[in-house]
Design a protein around this motif. Structure first.
Motif, PDB file in Angstrom:
ATOM      1  N   LEU A   1      -4.608   9.262   3.271  1.00  0.00           N
ATOM      2  CA  LEU A   1      -4.208   8.192   4.188  1.00  0.00           C
ATOM      3  C   LEU A   1      -2.688   8.029   4.239  1.00  0.00           C
ATOM      4  O   LEU A   1      -2.191   7.049   4.795  1.00  0.00           O
TER       5      LEU A   1
ATOM      6  N   GLN B   1     -10.809  -3.440   1.757  1.00  0.00           N
ATOM      7  CA  GLN B   1     -12.085  -3.080   1.147  1.00  0.00           C
ATOM      8  C   GLN B   1     -12.033  -3.132  -0.373  1.00  0.00           C
ATOM      9  O   GLN B   1     -13.056  -3.352  -1.028  1.00  0.00           O
ATOM     10  N   LYS B   2     -10.852  -2.939  -0.948  1.00  0.00           N
ATOM     11  CA  LYS B   2     -10.717  -2.930  -2.400  1.00  0.00           C
ATOM     12  C   LYS B   2     -10.560  -4.327  -3.001  1.00  0.00           C
ATOM     13  O   LYS B   2     -10.626  -4.493  -4.215  1.00  0.00           O
TER      14      LYS B   2
ATOM     15  N   THR C   1      -6.032   2.482   8.965  1.00  0.00           N
ATOM     16  CA  THR C   1      -6.915   2.985   7.906  1.00  0.00           C
ATOM     17  C   THR C   1      -6.395   2.581   6.531  1.00  0.00           C
ATOM     18  O   THR C   1      -7.181   2.298   5.622  1.00  0.00           O
ATOM     19  N   ALA C   2      -5.082   2.548   6.368  1.00  0.00           N
ATOM     20  CA  ALA C   2      -4.507   2.126   5.095  1.00  0.00           C
ATOM     21  C   ALA C   2      -4.769   0.643   4.846  1.00  0.00           C
ATOM     22  O   ALA C   2      -5.090   0.236   3.719  1.00  0.00           O
TER      23      ALA C   2
ATOM     24  N   GLU D   1      -8.354   0.175   3.912  1.00  0.00           N
ATOM     25  CA  GLU D   1      -8.570   0.572   2.521  1.00  0.00           C
ATOM     26  C   GLU D   1      -8.198  -0.560   1.571  1.00  0.00           C
ATOM     27  O   GLU D   1      -8.931  -0.854   0.614  1.00  0.00           O
TER      28      GLU D   1
ATOM     29  N   SER E   1       0.864  -1.185   0.000  1.00  0.00           N
ATOM     30  CA  SER E   1       0.000   0.000   0.000  1.00  0.00           C
ATOM     31  C   SER E   1       0.894   1.227   0.000  1.00  0.00           C
ATOM     32  O   SER E   1       1.663   1.444   0.938  1.00  0.00           O
TER      33      SER E   1
ATOM     34  N   ARG F   1      -2.425   4.077  -2.512  1.00  0.00           N
ATOM     35  CA  ARG F   1      -3.075   4.615  -1.332  1.00  0.00           C
ATOM     36  C   ARG F   1      -3.569   6.035  -1.580  1.00  0.00           C
ATOM     37  O   ARG F   1      -2.878   6.841  -2.192  1.00  0.00           O
ATOM     38  N   HIS F   2      -4.764   6.318  -1.073  1.00  0.00           N
ATOM     39  CA  HIS F   2      -5.291   7.676  -1.198  1.00  0.00           C
ATOM     40  C   HIS F   2      -4.400   8.633  -0.414  1.00  0.00           C
ATOM     41  O   HIS F   2      -3.924   8.310   0.673  1.00  0.00           O
TER      42      HIS F   2
END
Length: 232
Positions: free
Chosen positions: A73, A89-90, A82-83, A86, A49, A69-70
């Motif tokens: 984040l 979830q993807k 949170t990473a 993420e 990530s 990664r957004h």
């Protein structure tokens, strides 16, 4: 058991600029984490990530999959949980276990990783396993809080007359492995789940790279560590 290894590696680092791509033993730091996961037969998928295109390309070259990664984040204040959430979830594929491999703790082996996964296979009631090392030279009985005017307040009351050898053993998280069942991670939103066990590692190889000093220590230890673990 389906095991997902996640390696978090953002591009920004204030302590050591470019830390995750800085060379250790001739390879980018992140490559050591990727190779640890890829060499372990018990790992189903390895994902990096990152918010960095440079790290992304290096990760792909070393055989990892990558999820970009957004940017929100990947800040200094961002929580790795949170990473990881993420990433999960993807994914369309579901997993039983998530193992976090931080690039900053590179002195670990695929055998260690397999041993940790085996703990979960043998104990269905355990939700988490965290790698630790025994502390002797830096025991809490030798530590203090400071109050006003630098007044020393003992961190714990072990009694100064005790020899180091007589102190109760304590253990320190070395950062190498954080493993958690997916159901517990989703429920508690943490790798520090309540129901967890320790995986004890050798304190001689303790290194967690957050500064140039840490990196120098890693460089000094690396060749000896590599020689001792050449088959792992």
């Amino acid at each position: 058991m389906r095991v997902l290894a996640i390696i978090p590696a953002r591009g920004g680092s204030k302590g050591v600029p470019g830390k995750n791509i800085k060379l250790l033993g001739g390879k980018p730091l992140i490559a050591h984490a990727i190779e640890c996961a890829k060499k372990c037969d018990k790992v189903t998928k390895t994902i990096v990530s990152t918010d960095s295109d440079e790290i992304l390309n290096i990760a792909l070259n070393f055989g990892a999959e990558v999820i970009k990664r957004h940017a929100s984040l990947a800040q200094d204040t961002s929580n790795v949980v949170t990473a990881v959430a993420e990433v999960y979830q993807k994914l369309e594929q579901k997993f039983d276990l998530i193992v976090l491999l931080q690039p900053t703790s590179p002195l670990r082996t695929s055998v260690d990783l397999a041993n940790i996964i085996t703990i979960f296979e043998k104990d269905e009631f355990i939700d988490g396993v965290i790698s630790v090392v025994p502390l002797e030279d830096y025991h809490p009985a030798r530590m203090y809080n400071l109050e006003k005017d630098n007044k020393l307040i003992p961190f714990v009351n072990e009694g100064e007359s005790k020899r180091r050898q007589d102190l109760e053993p304590v253990y320190f998280r070395n950062g190498c492995f954080y493993a958690v069942r997916v159901k517990a991670f989703l429920k508690e939103k943490s790798f520090m789940v309540e129901n967890k066990k320790a995986y004890v590692m050798d304190a001689n190889w303790l290194v967690n790279i957050d500064s140039f000093r840490d990196f120098k220590i890693a460089e000094m230890l690396y060749e000896d560590w590599k020689n001792e673990n050449s088959c792992n």
